[in-house]
Scaffold this active site. Structure first.
Site, PDB file in Angstrom:
ATOM      1  N   HIS A   1      -5.977 -13.950 153.700  1.00  9.51           N
ATOM      2  CA  HIS A   1      -6.901 -14.610 154.118  1.00  9.51           C
ATOM      3  C   HIS A   1      -8.284 -14.687 153.421  1.00  9.51           C
ATOM      4  O   HIS A   1      -8.282 -14.044 152.176  1.00  9.51           O
ATOM      5  CB  HIS A   1      -7.098 -14.273 155.689  1.00  9.51           C
ATOM      6  CG  HIS A   1      -7.387 -12.953 155.861  1.00  9.51           C
ATOM      7  ND1 HIS A   1      -8.728 -12.374 155.326  1.00  9.51           N
ATOM      8  CD2 HIS A   1      -7.041 -11.846 156.623  1.00  9.51           C
ATOM      9  CE1 HIS A   1      -8.815 -11.112 155.673  1.00  9.51           C
ATOM     10  NE2 HIS A   1      -7.881 -10.683 156.605  1.00  9.51           N
ATOM     11  N   GLU A   2      -9.035 -15.431 153.954  1.00 13.15           N
ATOM     12  CA  GLU A   2     -10.454 -15.592 152.879  1.00 13.15           C
ATOM     13  C   GLU A   2     -11.079 -14.401 152.704  1.00 13.15           C
ATOM     14  O   GLU A   2     -11.787 -14.162 151.659  1.00 13.15           O
ATOM     15  CB  GLU A   2     -11.330 -16.588 153.576  1.00 13.15           C
ATOM     16  CG  GLU A   2     -10.687 -18.112 153.565  1.00 13.15           C
ATOM     17  CD  GLU A   2     -10.750 -18.739 152.205  1.00 13.15           C
ATOM     18  OE1 GLU A   2     -11.806 -18.317 151.411  1.00 13.15           O
ATOM     19  OE2 GLU A   2      -9.788 -18.955 152.122  1.00 13.15           O
TER      20      GLU A   2
ATOM     21  N   HIS B   1      -9.472 -11.280 152.174  1.00 13.95           N
ATOM     22  CA  HIS B   1      -8.655 -10.796 150.941  1.00 13.95           C
ATOM     23  C   HIS B   1      -9.334 -11.588 149.546  1.00 13.95           C
ATOM     24  O   HIS B   1      -9.516 -11.226 148.666  1.00 13.95           O
ATOM     25  CB  HIS B   1      -7.295 -10.745 151.157  1.00 13.95           C
ATOM     26  CG  HIS B   1      -6.588 -10.050 152.248  1.00 13.95           C
ATOM     27  ND1 HIS B   1      -6.294 -10.826 153.322  1.00 13.95           N
ATOM     28  CD2 HIS B   1      -6.557  -8.928 152.365  1.00 13.95           C
ATOM     29  CE1 HIS B   1      -5.683  -9.888 153.999  1.00 13.95           C
ATOM     30  NE2 HIS B   1      -6.098  -8.570 153.700  1.00 13.95           N
TER      31      HIS B   1
ATOM     32  N   MET C   1      -2.094  -5.561 152.663  1.00 13.78           N
ATOM     33  CA  MET C   1      -0.827  -5.304 153.286  1.00 13.78           C
ATOM     34  C   MET C   1      -0.561  -6.833 153.343  1.00 13.78           C
ATOM     35  O   MET C   1       0.416  -7.134 154.254  1.00 13.78           O
ATOM     36  CB  MET C   1      -1.090  -4.854 154.767  1.00 13.78           C
ATOM     37  CG  MET C   1      -1.363  -3.354 154.471  1.00 13.78           C
ATOM     38  SD  MET C   1      -0.891  -2.412 156.001  1.00 13.78           S
ATOM     39  CE  MET C   1      -1.764  -3.169 157.238  1.00 13.78           C
ATOM     40  N   GLY C   2      -0.934  -7.865 152.628  1.00 17.82           N
ATOM     41  CA  GLY C   2      -0.381  -9.341 152.458  1.00 17.82           C
ATOM     42  C   GLY C   2      -0.931  -9.723 153.733  1.00 17.82           C
ATOM     43  O   GLY C   2      -2.093  -9.576 154.403  1.00 17.82           O
TER      44      GLY C   2
ATOM     45  N   VAL D   1     -15.795 -10.824 155.536  1.00 13.58           N
ATOM     46  CA  VAL D   1     -15.897 -12.489 155.730  1.00 13.58           C
ATOM     47  C   VAL D   1     -15.493 -12.751 157.179  1.00 13.58           C
ATOM     48  O   VAL D   1     -14.631 -12.207 157.716  1.00 13.58           O
ATOM     49  CB  VAL D   1     -14.895 -12.849 154.723  1.00 13.58           C
ATOM     50  CG1 VAL D   1     -14.976 -14.479 154.567  1.00 13.58           C
ATOM     51  CG2 VAL D   1     -15.111 -12.703 153.147  1.00 13.58           C
TER      52      VAL D   1
ATOM     53  N   GLY E   1     -12.668  -3.741 151.620  1.00 11.17           N
ATOM     54  CA  GLY E   1     -13.617  -4.461 152.587  1.00 11.17           C
ATOM     55  C   GLY E   1     -14.225  -3.336 153.623  1.00 11.17           C
ATOM     56  O   GLY E   1     -13.871  -2.471 153.974  1.00 11.17           O
TER      57      GLY E   1
ATOM     58  N   GLN F   1       0.943   4.093 157.738  1.00 11.04           N
ATOM     59  CA  GLN F   1       0.054   4.058 158.127  1.00 11.04           C
ATOM     60  C   GLN F   1      -0.179   3.455 159.586  1.00 11.04           C
ATOM     61  O   GLN F   1      -1.271   3.190 160.300  1.00 11.04           O
ATOM     62  CB  GLN F   1      -1.164   3.515 157.330  1.00 11.04           C
ATOM     63  CG  GLN F   1      -0.648   1.924 157.084  1.00 11.04           C
ATOM     64  CD  GLN F   1      -1.661   1.378 156.005  1.00 11.04           C
ATOM     65  OE1 GLN F   1      -1.385   1.875 154.691  1.00 11.04           O
ATOM     66  NE2 GLN F   1      -2.695   0.398 156.185  1.00 11.04           N
TER      67      GLN F   1
ATOM     68  N   ARG G   1      -4.289  -9.808 161.863  1.00 15.79           N
ATOM     69  CA  ARG G   1      -4.000  -9.541 163.170  1.00 15.79           C
ATOM     70  C   ARG G   1      -4.912 -10.780 164.238  1.00 15.79           C
ATOM     71  O   ARG G   1      -4.286 -10.674 165.366  1.00 15.79           O
ATOM     72  CB  ARG G   1      -4.230  -8.050 163.695  1.00 15.79           C
ATOM     73  CG  ARG G   1      -3.769  -6.955 163.202  1.00 15.79           C
ATOM     74  CD  ARG G   1      -3.823  -5.764 163.633  1.00 15.79           C
ATOM     75  NE  ARG G   1      -2.863  -4.597 163.238  1.00 15.79           N
ATOM     76  CZ  ARG G   1      -3.127  -3.694 162.108  1.00 15.79           C
ATOM     77  NH1 ARG G   1      -4.451  -3.686 161.561  1.00 15.79           N
ATOM     78  NH2 ARG G   1      -2.227  -3.170 161.903  1.00 15.79           N
TER      79      ARG G   1
HETATM   80  P1  AMP Z   1      -5.472  -5.104 154.618  1.00 21.82           P
HETATM   81  O1  AMP Z   1      -4.427  -6.093 154.283  1.00 21.82           O
HETATM   82  O2  AMP Z   1      -5.693  -5.496 156.222  1.00 21.82           O
HETATM   83  O3  AMP Z   1      -4.941  -3.800 154.512  1.00 21.82           O
HETATM   84  O4  AMP Z   1      -6.802  -5.433 154.020  1.00 21.82           O
HETATM   85  C1  AMP Z   1      -6.721  -5.244 152.687  1.00 21.82           C
HETATM   86  C2  AMP Z   1      -8.196  -5.005 152.159  1.00 21.82           C
HETATM   87  O5  AMP Z   1      -8.907  -6.290 152.579  1.00 21.82           O
HETATM   88  C3  AMP Z   1      -9.033  -4.097 152.913  1.00 21.82           C
HETATM   89  O6  AMP Z   1      -9.631  -3.424 151.873  1.00 21.82           O
HETATM   90  C4  AMP Z   1      -9.654  -4.731 153.886  1.00 21.82           C
HETATM   91  O7  AMP Z   1     -11.000  -3.856 154.250  1.00 21.82           O
HETATM   92  C5  AMP Z   1     -10.209  -6.223 153.353  1.00 21.82           C
HETATM   93  N1  AMP Z   1     -10.205  -6.833 154.321  1.00 21.82           N
HETATM   94  C6  AMP Z   1      -9.658  -7.265 155.386  1.00 21.82           C
HETATM   95  N2  AMP Z   1     -10.474  -8.252 156.132  1.00 21.82           N
HETATM   96  C7  AMP Z   1     -11.456  -8.544 155.345  1.00 21.82           C
HETATM   97  C8  AMP Z   1     -12.682  -9.453 155.610  1.00 21.82           C
HETATM   98  N3  AMP Z   1     -12.547 -10.006 156.758  1.00 21.82           N
HETATM   99  N4  AMP Z   1     -13.366  -9.422 154.813  1.00 21.82           N
HETATM  100  C9  AMP Z   1     -13.524  -8.740 153.784  1.00 21.82           C
HETATM  101  N5  AMP Z   1     -12.465  -7.758 153.468  1.00 21.82           N
HETATM  102  C10 AMP Z   1     -11.586  -7.759 154.312  1.00 21.82           C
END
Ligand code: AMP
Length: 275
Positions: free
Chosen positions: A28-29, A31, A24-25, A170, A141, A55, A181
């Site tokens: 960070h580290e 991603h 969702m953009g 991570v 993740g 969602q 967040r």
């Molecule tokens: P999001 O942008 O929050 O929808 O996350 C996109 C993808 O990145 C999802 O598969 C998350 O589980 C993964 N993700 C988010 N935070 C982390 C993290 N700290 N370490 C590893 N993967 C992550």
């Protein structure tokens, strides 16, 4: 000619392998780690960036979710990503859009219970991403553990021809899982936030070492409440069914969602890192 009852083992189509990292953009580290895995394992890497309204619940943070496409594209370019797929709302949800995927029972507890409709929104958009990008491998993740299991079930049940890979969480040096967040956390909440993972890890390790499940969970809940967390759930679950466990069983995990002020955090500790 042959008659087959399953296409699962059919030879993959020739051509480049495509790795997809759905996000969702506000990258960070965490991603970045997914992107690096994809880059190392696939010929082409696609990162999707889409803040998916379906969602988010009506009282959730869709409106204020961080959006920073330019910085995200810079990160992707630096990691050698081939394409950033950043669709507009109407690309994903054209006029009259009405079809959805129902993730069923596995999505009803935990995040599903606190965020009704969340996983329906997730699997519908992930299914659409799989159909548009046609990835060979998709990367998710472990931080969103229930999401990993819900997507795994969808891929199996609906015969999506994609392999799934899950990447360890991570963390900041103090243990806080990286999350888009985290930016919402006020200074004081940011200081307290790492306790979530320290309690997940402490109780997980204690259960692993033969400790009493209920006692360990209760102790962690107490510690977290004392520190100022509101707990949505803090539970020890089977990694396949997500059902609560009273005794140690593998594969399993301690999972939690908590609120610090208006910020909601989720995290987990997987026993033995198996599965
Ligand atoms: P999001 O942008 O929050 O929808 O996350 C996109 C993808 O990145 C999802 O598969 C998350 O589980 C993964 N993700 C988010 N935070 C982390 C993290 N700290 N370490 C590893 N993967 C992550």
């Amino acid at each position: 000619m042959r008659i087959v009852s399953s296409f699962r083992d059919f030879a993959p189509e020739p051509g480049p392998t495509i790795g997809l990292v759905p996000t969702m953009g506000a990258l960070h580290e965490g991603h970045r780690e997914l992107v690096r895995r994809a880059r190392a394992e696939c010929d082409r890497v696609v990162v999707s960036i889409f803040v998916n309204p379906a969602q988010f619940g009506p009282n959730e943070d869709y409106g204020r979710y961080p959006r920073q496409l330019e910085a995200d594209c810079d990160l992707c370019a630096a990691e050698g990503v081939d394409a950033v797929y950043a669709p507009e709302l109407h690309d994903v949800y054209p006029d009259g859009f009405s079809t959805a995927i129902d993730p069923g029972e596995i999505a009803s507890e935990w995040e599903g219970a606190f965020r009704p409709g969340h996983f329906r929104g997730v699997v519908t958009v992930v299914g659409k991403l799989f159909n548009t990008v046609l990835p060979t491998i998709a990367y998710f993740g472990w931080k969103d553990l229930q999401q990993c299991l819900v997507v795994t079930r969808m891929v199996r049940d609906l015969d999506f021809r994609v392999r799934l890979e899950f990447v360890d969480t991570v963390r900041e040096v103090d243990g806080l899982a990286l999350s888009s967040r985290n930016a919402y956390l006020e200074a004081n909440a940011r200081l307290i936030a790492p306790r979530l993972y320290s309690e997940l890890k402490r109780s997980g390790e204690a259960i692993e070492a033969g400790g009493n499940v209920q006692e360990e969970l209760d102790q962690s809940r107490l510690v977290l409440r004392d520190a100022g967390f509101d707990i949505d759930y803090f539970a020890y679950v089977d990694m396949k069914s997500l059902e609560s466990l009273d005794t140690m069983l593998l594969p399993s995990a301690v999972i939690a969602a908590v609120r610090l002020g208006s910020t909601r955090l989720i995290d987990n500790y997987r026993l033995h890192r198996q599965a």
